[in-house]
Write an enzyme that holds these catalytic residues in place. Structure first.
Site, PDB file in Angstrom:
ATOM      1  N   TYR A 149       0.885  -1.324  -0.172  1.00 35.77           N
ATOM      2  CA  TYR A 149       0.026  -0.042  -0.088  1.00 35.77           C
ATOM      3  C   TYR A 149       0.768   1.159  -0.206  1.00 35.77           C
ATOM      4  CZ  TYR A 149      -3.830   3.144   1.547  1.00 35.77           C
ATOM      5  OH  TYR A 149      -4.748   4.276   1.628  1.00 35.77           O
ATOM      6  N   SER A 193     -14.381   1.869  12.791  1.00 32.87           N
ATOM      7  CA  SER A 193     -15.599   0.878  12.589  1.00 32.87           C
ATOM      8  C   SER A 193     -15.495  -0.343  13.191  1.00 32.87           C
ATOM      9  CB  SER A 193     -15.853   0.238  11.167  1.00 32.87           C
ATOM     10  OG  SER A 193     -14.373   0.060  10.607  1.00 32.87           O
ATOM     11  N   GLN A 213      -0.471   4.502  20.997  1.00 32.45           N
ATOM     12  CA  GLN A 213      -0.245   5.031  19.552  1.00 32.45           C
ATOM     13  C   GLN A 213      -1.403   6.137  19.171  1.00 32.45           C
ATOM     14  OE1 GLN A 213      -1.341   2.051  20.115  1.00 32.45           O
ATOM     15  NE2 GLN A 213      -2.372   0.756  18.230  1.00 32.45           N
ATOM     16  N   ASP A 277       3.220  -0.945  12.368  1.00 34.90           N
ATOM     17  CA  ASP A 277       2.082  -0.006  12.675  1.00 34.90           C
ATOM     18  C   ASP A 277       2.540   1.335  13.172  1.00 34.90           C
ATOM     19  OD1 ASP A 277      -0.779   0.684  13.443  1.00 34.90           O
ATOM     20  OD2 ASP A 277      -0.560   0.053  15.299  1.00 34.90           O
ATOM     21  N   PRO A 278       2.462   2.427  12.451  1.00 35.64           N
ATOM     22  CA  PRO A 278       2.918   3.798  12.658  1.00 35.64           C
ATOM     23  C   PRO A 278       2.351   4.072  14.299  1.00 35.64           C
ATOM     24  CG  PRO A 278       1.890   4.008  10.506  1.00 35.64           C
ATOM     25  CD  PRO A 278       1.325   2.532  11.147  1.00 35.64           C
TER      26      PRO A 278
HETATM   27  P1  NAD Z   1     -12.639   1.581   0.308  1.00 39.47           P
HETATM   28  O1  NAD Z   1     -12.216   0.425   0.428  1.00 39.47           O
HETATM   29  O2  NAD Z   1     -14.073   1.823   0.855  1.00 39.47           O
HETATM   30  O3  NAD Z   1     -13.175   2.361  -1.125  1.00 39.47           O
HETATM   31  C1  NAD Z   1     -12.073   1.798  -2.185  1.00 39.47           C
HETATM   32  C2  NAD Z   1     -12.849   1.454  -3.522  1.00 39.47           C
HETATM   33  O4  NAD Z   1     -12.086   1.058  -4.712  1.00 39.47           O
HETATM   34  C3  NAD Z   1     -13.833   0.323  -3.188  1.00 39.47           C
HETATM   35  O5  NAD Z   1     -15.161   0.567  -3.802  1.00 39.47           O
HETATM   36  C4  NAD Z   1     -12.964  -0.907  -4.041  1.00 39.47           C
HETATM   37  O6  NAD Z   1     -14.188  -1.805  -4.413  1.00 39.47           O
HETATM   38  C5  NAD Z   1     -12.723   0.050  -5.286  1.00 39.47           C
HETATM   39  N1  NAD Z   1     -11.420  -0.785  -5.631  1.00 39.47           N
HETATM   40  C6  NAD Z   1     -10.216  -1.396  -5.065  1.00 39.47           C
HETATM   41  N2  NAD Z   1      -9.374  -1.877  -6.127  1.00 39.47           N
HETATM   42  C7  NAD Z   1      -9.958  -1.280  -7.307  1.00 39.47           C
HETATM   43  C8  NAD Z   1      -9.740  -1.840  -8.710  1.00 39.47           C
HETATM   44  N3  NAD Z   1      -8.675  -2.441  -9.069  1.00 39.47           N
HETATM   45  N4  NAD Z   1     -10.499  -1.477  -9.670  1.00 39.47           N
HETATM   46  C9  NAD Z   1     -11.804  -0.725  -9.343  1.00 39.47           C
HETATM   47  N5  NAD Z   1     -11.937  -0.511  -8.245  1.00 39.47           N
HETATM   48  C10 NAD Z   1     -11.402  -0.850  -7.108  1.00 39.47           C
HETATM   49  O7  NAD Z   1     -11.584   2.780   0.868  1.00 39.47           O
HETATM   50  P2  NAD Z   1     -11.989   4.428   1.015  1.00 39.47           P
HETATM   51  O8  NAD Z   1     -11.517   4.683   2.396  1.00 39.47           O
HETATM   52  O9  NAD Z   1     -13.123   4.829   0.480  1.00 39.47           O
HETATM   53  O10 NAD Z   1     -10.514   4.871   0.121  1.00 39.47           O
HETATM   54  C11 NAD Z   1     -10.579   5.395  -0.826  1.00 39.47           C
HETATM   55  C12 NAD Z   1      -9.289   6.030  -1.294  1.00 39.47           C
HETATM   56  O11 NAD Z   1      -8.863   6.867  -0.498  1.00 39.47           O
HETATM   57  C13 NAD Z   1      -8.223   4.882  -1.521  1.00 39.47           C
HETATM   58  O12 NAD Z   1      -7.477   5.322  -2.548  1.00 39.47           O
HETATM   59  C14 NAD Z   1      -7.356   5.195  -0.321  1.00 39.47           C
HETATM   60  O13 NAD Z   1      -6.197   4.937  -0.258  1.00 39.47           O
HETATM   61  C15 NAD Z   1      -7.544   6.828   0.011  1.00 39.47           C
HETATM   62  N6  NAD Z   1      -7.487   6.877   1.552  1.00 39.47           N
HETATM   63  C16 NAD Z   1      -8.251   6.544   2.323  1.00 39.47           C
HETATM   64  C17 NAD Z   1      -8.086   6.988   3.720  1.00 39.47           C
HETATM   65  C18 NAD Z   1      -9.394   6.665   4.691  1.00 39.47           C
HETATM   66  O14 NAD Z   1      -8.965   7.103   5.847  1.00 39.47           O
HETATM   67  N7  NAD Z   1     -10.639   6.476   4.351  1.00 39.47           N
HETATM   68  C19 NAD Z   1      -6.907   7.350   4.045  1.00 39.47           C
HETATM   69  C20 NAD Z   1      -6.107   7.775   3.131  1.00 39.47           C
HETATM   70  C21 NAD Z   1      -6.081   7.610   1.883  1.00 39.47           C
HETATM   71  N1  UDP Z   2      -5.990  -0.621  15.725  1.00 39.42           N
HETATM   72  C1  UDP Z   2      -6.598  -1.159  16.910  1.00 39.42           C
HETATM   73  N2  UDP Z   2      -7.796  -1.766  17.188  1.00 39.42           N
HETATM   74  C2  UDP Z   2      -8.549  -2.363  16.044  1.00 39.42           C
HETATM   75  C3  UDP Z   2      -8.181  -1.698  14.743  1.00 39.42           C
HETATM   76  C4  UDP Z   2      -6.969  -0.834  14.749  1.00 39.42           C
HETATM   77  O1  UDP Z   2      -5.963  -0.877  18.154  1.00 39.42           O
HETATM   78  O2  UDP Z   2      -9.449  -3.126  16.423  1.00 39.42           O
HETATM   79  C5  UDP Z   2      -5.079   0.220  15.831  1.00 39.42           C
HETATM   80  C6  UDP Z   2      -4.173   0.074  14.833  1.00 39.42           C
HETATM   81  O3  UDP Z   2      -3.312  -0.962  15.183  1.00 39.42           O
HETATM   82  C7  UDP Z   2      -3.485   1.423  14.683  1.00 39.42           C
HETATM   83  C8  UDP Z   2      -4.810   2.534  14.749  1.00 39.42           C
HETATM   84  O4  UDP Z   2      -5.586   1.458  15.364  1.00 39.42           O
HETATM   85  O5  UDP Z   2      -2.644   1.941  15.454  1.00 39.42           O
HETATM   86  C9  UDP Z   2      -5.394   2.729  13.142  1.00 39.42           C
HETATM   87  O6  UDP Z   2      -5.576   1.645  12.488  1.00 39.42           O
HETATM   88  P1  UDP Z   2      -6.513   1.494  11.203  1.00 39.42           P
HETATM   89  O7  UDP Z   2      -6.366   0.275  10.733  1.00 39.42           O
HETATM   90  O8  UDP Z   2      -7.697   2.297  11.340  1.00 39.42           O
HETATM   91  O9  UDP Z   2      -5.588   2.444  10.169  1.00 39.42           O
HETATM   92  P2  UDP Z   2      -4.104   2.870   9.983  1.00 39.42           P
HETATM   93  O10 UDP Z   2      -3.217   1.963  10.816  1.00 39.42           O
HETATM   94  O11 UDP Z   2      -4.057   2.481   8.647  1.00 39.42           O
HETATM   95  O12 UDP Z   2      -3.912   4.391  10.220  1.00 39.42           O
END
Ligand code: NAD
Ligand code: UDP
Length: 346
Positions: A149, A193, A213, A277-278
């Site tokens: 990722y 969630s 964290q 994990d950051p």
């Molecule tokens: P999500 O998983 O809900 O949405 C991603 C969508 O992309 C899904 O609908 C999935 O089916 C679709 N998808 C995946 N692979 C695909 C492919 N090969 N072709 C077509 N569709 C594909 O995630 P999200 O939280 O809505 O994230 C959306 C974007 O924002 C992502 O690019 C993610 O990296 C970026 N982002 C989200 C967060 C966050 O906290 N939600 C943080 C940083 C970056």
């Molecule tokens: N995390 C946690 N319990 C959970 C899910 C995640 O303590 O049930 C922690 C995880 O280890 C991380 C932080 O919550 O330190 C955020 O995790 P998430 O997967 O939401 O996002 P990301 O690590 O990509 O920021």
């Protein structure tokens, strides 16, 4: 609010959490929206309310394959965002980020569209600089379980800038920090969630590690507003621009707040910490504030209250029993000394 000029806008990943909110916002503004998704993590449920809108079109398509459509703007969001999902098929995750970027940039080049990339705070890895500014190059493990990722998104940023330098494309890069809200997948393993579903079920809240964290959580409406503003900036504004809420909290504080807001009797269960994990994450949003006049306006408690209301709907009841523990296996470290089912401390 409706805009004077109606554009044809492509949203890849449009059936996902952020993508569905973005499609909704663009339709409200009077644009034609083409939502492209392969439904890897997204769902039709997220866009069900949009399907009857004559300005909305849905196309099942995988962005790792070329796409030939005519559009004015592209938001490239396709990519699983939750660690459990993006690590499930890491090769596909890298392909989605890299081949997906190449295909969408190729499309933008052919039709002269403006293109915005949903990048991520993960490009900073486990950051040594705090808070993170856009000029920080990051501290990323290139061979770890999160690398598919992190490095995929970093390579996508490189491609965006090379298409600009080589082909003069109009690009925008948003580095999105942890965003939450209605339409997150209830079982996608992300912390907000997970904690809400566990609290609503009265199950133990799984904290990975000791919970010290930190993350900084942005409510989805604020984030969509930031993406919209970034897309509307003049062509010389490329980013990358951090978009996130600079209010930082520990996972223990988050768990406590969710327990309070749900009135749950859940206890805390400490689990092993995921690999790489950051430790800390907080955006410096000075640039977004000066370039876009943007800053989040939704407090964590307010955003969590709306998200809890969403997950309290009857349709999520049967998912309340689902375990939100991490999968066993190679992805995560064996348990460090942790307490299990410790009583919560308030
Ligand atoms: P999500 O998983 O809900 O949405 C991603 C969508 O992309 C899904 O609908 C999935 O089916 C679709 N998808 C995946 N692979 C695909 C492919 N090969 N072709 C077509 N569709 C594909 O995630 P999200 O939280 O809505 O994230 C959306 C974007 O924002 C992502 O690019 C993610 O990296 C970026 N982002 C989200 C967060 C966050 O906290 N939600 C943080 C940083 C970056
Ligand atoms: N995390 C946690 N319990 C959970 C899910 C995640 O303590 O049930 C922690 C995880 O280890 C991380 C932080 O919550 O330190 C955020 O995790 P998430 O997967 O939401 O996002 P990301 O690590 O990509 O920021």
């Amino acid at each position: 609010m409706k805009e004077a000029y109606c554009k044809r806008v492509l949203v890849t990943g449009g059936a996902g959490f952020l993508g569905s909110h973005l499609c909704e916002r663009l339709l409200e503004q009077g644009h034609d929206v083409l939502c492209v998704d392969n439904f890897y993590t997204g769902s039709k449920r997220n866009i069900a309310a949009l399907l009857d809108n004559p300005r909305f079109e849905l196309l099942r398509h995988d962005v790792t394959f070329p796409l030939y459509v005519e559009v004015d703007e592209i938001y490239n969001l396709a990519c699983p965002a939750s660690p459990i999902h993006y690590q499930h098929d890491p090769v596909q995750t890298t392909k989605t980020s890299v081949h997906g970027a190449i295909n969408m940039l190729g499309l933008a080049k052919r039709v002269k569209a403006k293109i915005l990339q949903a990048s991520t705070s993960e490009v900073y890895g486990d950051p040594l600089q705090h808070p993170q500014t856009e000029d920080y190059w990051g501290h990323v493990n290139p061979v770890g379980t999160r690398s598919c990722y992190d490095e995929g998104k970093r390579c996508a940023e490189t491609l965006f800038f090379d298409y600009r330098r080589q082909h003069n494309l109009r690009i925008k890069i948003a580095r999105i920090f942890n965003t939450y809200g209605p339409r997150m997948h209830p079982d996608d393993g992300r912390v907000v969630s997970n904690f809400i579903m566990q609290a609503l079920a009265g199950n133990p809240i799984t904290i990975y590690g000791d919970g010290t964290q930190t993350r900084s959580f942005c409510y989805v409406d604020d984030l969509i507003d930031g993406l919209d503003r970034l897309m509307k900036t003049p062509d010389d504004v490329t980013g990358p621009v951090n978009l996130g809420n600079p209010v930082e909290c520990t996972m223990l504080e988050l768990a406590q707040t969710i327990v309070d807001l749900t009135g749950s009797r859940s206890t805390i269960a400490f689990r092993a910490r995921p690999l790489d994990d950051p430790e800390r994450r907080r955006p410096d949003i000075t640039l977004a504030s000066s370039l876009l006049g943007w800053q989040p306006t939704t407090s964590l408690r307010e955003g969590l209250t709306r998200t809890i209301a969403y997950f309290s709907q009857p349709e999520f009841q049967r998912q309340l029993g689902v375990s939100h523990d991490l999968p066993d296996g190679m992805l995560y470290r064996p348990a460090a000394p942790v307490q299990d089912n410790a009583r919560r401390s308030h």
